[in-house]
Write a protein that holds these residues in place. Sequence first.
Motif, mmCIF file in Angstrom:
data_model
loop_
_atom_site.group_PDB
_atom_site.id
_atom_site.type_symbol
_atom_site.label_atom_id
_atom_site.label_comp_id
_atom_site.label_asym_id
_atom_site.label_seq_id
_atom_site.Cartn_x
_atom_site.Cartn_y
_atom_site.Cartn_z
ATOM 1 N N VAL A 279 9.483 8.147 2.857
ATOM 2 C CA VAL A 279 9.296 8.807 4.155
ATOM 3 C C VAL A 279 7.982 9.577 4.163
ATOM 4 O O VAL A 279 7.208 9.510 5.131
ATOM 5 C CB VAL A 279 10.476 9.754 4.460
ATOM 6 C CG1 VAL A 279 10.212 10.524 5.753
ATOM 7 C CG2 VAL A 279 11.782 8.970 4.565
ATOM 8 N N GLU A 280 7.708 10.301 3.069
ATOM 9 C CA GLU A 280 6.453 11.047 2.980
ATOM 10 C C GLU A 280 5.252 10.117 2.976
ATOM 11 O O GLU A 280 4.209 10.419 3.577
ATOM 12 C CB GLU A 280 6.437 11.912 1.711
ATOM 13 C CG GLU A 280 7.422 13.064 1.716
ATOM 14 C CD GLU A 280 8.792 12.639 1.195
ATOM 15 O OE1 GLU A 280 9.043 11.415 1.081
ATOM 16 O OE2 GLU A 280 9.604 13.533 0.902
ATOM 17 N N ALA A 281 5.387 8.942 2.310
ATOM 18 C CA ALA A 281 4.282 7.987 2.266
ATOM 19 C C ALA A 281 3.989 7.428 3.657
ATOM 20 O O ALA A 281 2.821 7.287 4.052
ATOM 21 C CB ALA A 281 4.614 6.854 1.301
ATOM 22 N N ILE A 282 5.030 7.099 4.407
ATOM 23 C CA ILE A 282 4.848 6.597 5.774
ATOM 24 C C ILE A 282 4.211 7.669 6.653
ATOM 25 O O ILE A 282 3.301 7.399 7.440
ATOM 26 C CB ILE A 282 6.193 6.139 6.360
ATOM 27 C CG1 ILE A 282 6.721 4.924 5.596
ATOM 28 C CG2 ILE A 282 6.061 5.827 7.851
ATOM 29 C CD1 ILE A 282 8.118 4.510 5.992
ATOM 30 N N PRO B 237 0.818 -1.223 0.000
ATOM 31 C CA PRO B 237 0.000 0.000 0.000
ATOM 32 C C PRO B 237 0.851 1.272 0.000
ATOM 33 O O PRO B 237 0.462 2.277 -0.612
ATOM 34 C CB PRO B 237 -0.808 -0.119 1.303
ATOM 35 C CG PRO B 237 -0.838 -1.578 1.597
ATOM 36 C CD PRO B 237 0.493 -2.089 1.141
ATOM 37 N N LEU B 238 1.998 1.239 0.677
ATOM 38 C CA LEU B 238 2.884 2.414 0.671
ATOM 39 C C LEU B 238 3.431 2.686 -0.733
ATOM 40 O O LEU B 238 3.538 3.837 -1.160
ATOM 41 C CB LEU B 238 4.037 2.209 1.652
ATOM 42 C CG LEU B 238 3.678 2.248 3.142
ATOM 43 C CD1 LEU B 238 4.886 1.855 3.980
ATOM 44 C CD2 LEU B 238 3.189 3.640 3.540
ATOM 45 N N VAL B 239 3.781 1.615 -1.454
ATOM 46 C CA VAL B 239 4.285 1.778 -2.820
ATOM 47 C C VAL B 239 3.207 2.379 -3.721
ATOM 48 O O VAL B 239 3.485 3.238 -4.565
ATOM 49 C CB VAL B 239 4.774 0.424 -3.380
ATOM 50 C CG1 VAL B 239 5.101 0.533 -4.872
ATOM 51 C CG2 VAL B 239 6.002 -0.046 -2.614
ATOM 52 N N ILE B 240 1.969 1.946 -3.528
ATOM 53 C CA ILE B 240 0.855 2.510 -4.308
ATOM 54 C C ILE B 240 0.770 4.017 -4.080
ATOM 55 O O ILE B 240 0.633 4.808 -5.021
ATOM 56 C CB ILE B 240 -0.483 1.844 -3.909
ATOM 57 C CG1 ILE B 240 -0.493 0.378 -4.343
ATOM 58 C CG2 ILE B 240 -1.668 2.587 -4.544
ATOM 59 C CD1 ILE B 240 -1.736 -0.361 -3.886
ATOM 60 N N THR C 18 -7.700 7.508 0.600
ATOM 61 C CA THR C 18 -8.216 8.016 -0.677
ATOM 62 C C THR C 18 -7.273 7.666 -1.828
ATOM 63 O O THR C 18 -7.710 7.253 -2.911
ATOM 64 C CB THR C 18 -8.406 9.538 -0.610
ATOM 65 O OG1 THR C 18 -9.334 9.848 0.434
ATOM 66 C CG2 THR C 18 -8.930 10.075 -1.936
ATOM 67 N N ILE C 19 -5.976 7.811 -1.593
ATOM 68 C CA ILE C 19 -4.997 7.519 -2.648
ATOM 69 C C ILE C 19 -4.988 6.031 -2.981
ATOM 70 O O ILE C 19 -4.972 5.634 -4.153
ATOM 71 C CB ILE C 19 -3.590 7.980 -2.226
ATOM 72 C CG1 ILE C 19 -3.554 9.506 -2.094
ATOM 73 C CG2 ILE C 19 -2.539 7.521 -3.236
ATOM 74 C CD1 ILE C 19 -2.260 10.048 -1.521
#
Length: 350
Positions: free
Chosen positions: A103-106, A90-93, A118-119
Amino acid sequence: MFKHFGGSLLFTVAGLALGGYYGWVQAGTIDGVLAMVWICAVLAVLEVSLSFDNAAVNASVLKDMDPVWQQRFLTWGIAIAVFGMRIVFPLVIVMIAAQIGPVEAINLALNSPREYQTIVEGAHIGLMGFGGAFLGMVGLNYFFDSDKEVDWIAAIERPLAKVADIEAVSIGLVLAGTWAVSTVLPGEEALTFITAAIAGLLTYLGVEVINHVLEPPTPSTGDVAKAGFGAFLYLEVLDASFSFDGVIGAFALTNNLIIIAIGLGIGAMFVRSMTIYLVRAGTLSEYRYLEHGAFYAILVLAVIMYLNTFMHISEVITGLIGAVLIGLAFWSSVAWNKANPDGEPEDALA
């Protein structure tokens, strides 16, 4: 039985305890603890219900694998399933969709869960296209097999076996289904769906090529290891395709990444235990139609993933259909065993 499921039960206790502790940290109340434990438990049940067929299909591949690669899949594979697909994927998505770094995704997942949800849900159509095409190929190629000796629902399976020698018939069906679904989607979504489905189809073909290259007719010891790697890769992609529905469906209950990882992780551990049990107990050979039921369930899941691009089908219904098909296959197998104690060939459903 505890030998096969004991580790999963211990993991469940630890996971629920961790979920309860997280609930206490977040809310500081008993109600908060109970709410988090409840969500973790429901997510685990959701994952298991969606993965009965996954366990049976994994077992059908594992039973013919080299023991060393069996063990590698059951150790490395579960780590990839729990941590890779439930946390990293899900973080890669989010990283790809939002064009941000890890880092921003986490940070987004932990501090802005609604935006994160939402993303991830925005990638729904692409995920359904990829997973539906890959699983469709897996299911169709099981039945389009002229060498398949046992039929469960003979009225369906025998005609399919007769045309199995026609090259690329399963590819044609998947492409036809992809085109049909794309006609009911808006332009940009249709393009996303077609691109993802073709990627799923090419991934399946790529894994098949790798299997063919790595598995010679008379393997030596080193070649067996290579062939085991090909099967390992196939199972990992298969697991990934199965997990799409669970990851997306989890957001219907919570958008908290930690709770999703705990709940789905518990479910993934039980799927691993079911796989081990089916392989070690020889259940697939004892119940001759169980494998058929699993592959019928895969085809149904592939169709549902395609339909989910333009209508919502509850994960409860998806899991229930798979469980019913495998249950019917098990019942038919028991009935066949009673009617044919000496193993005379006979189809269960004509």
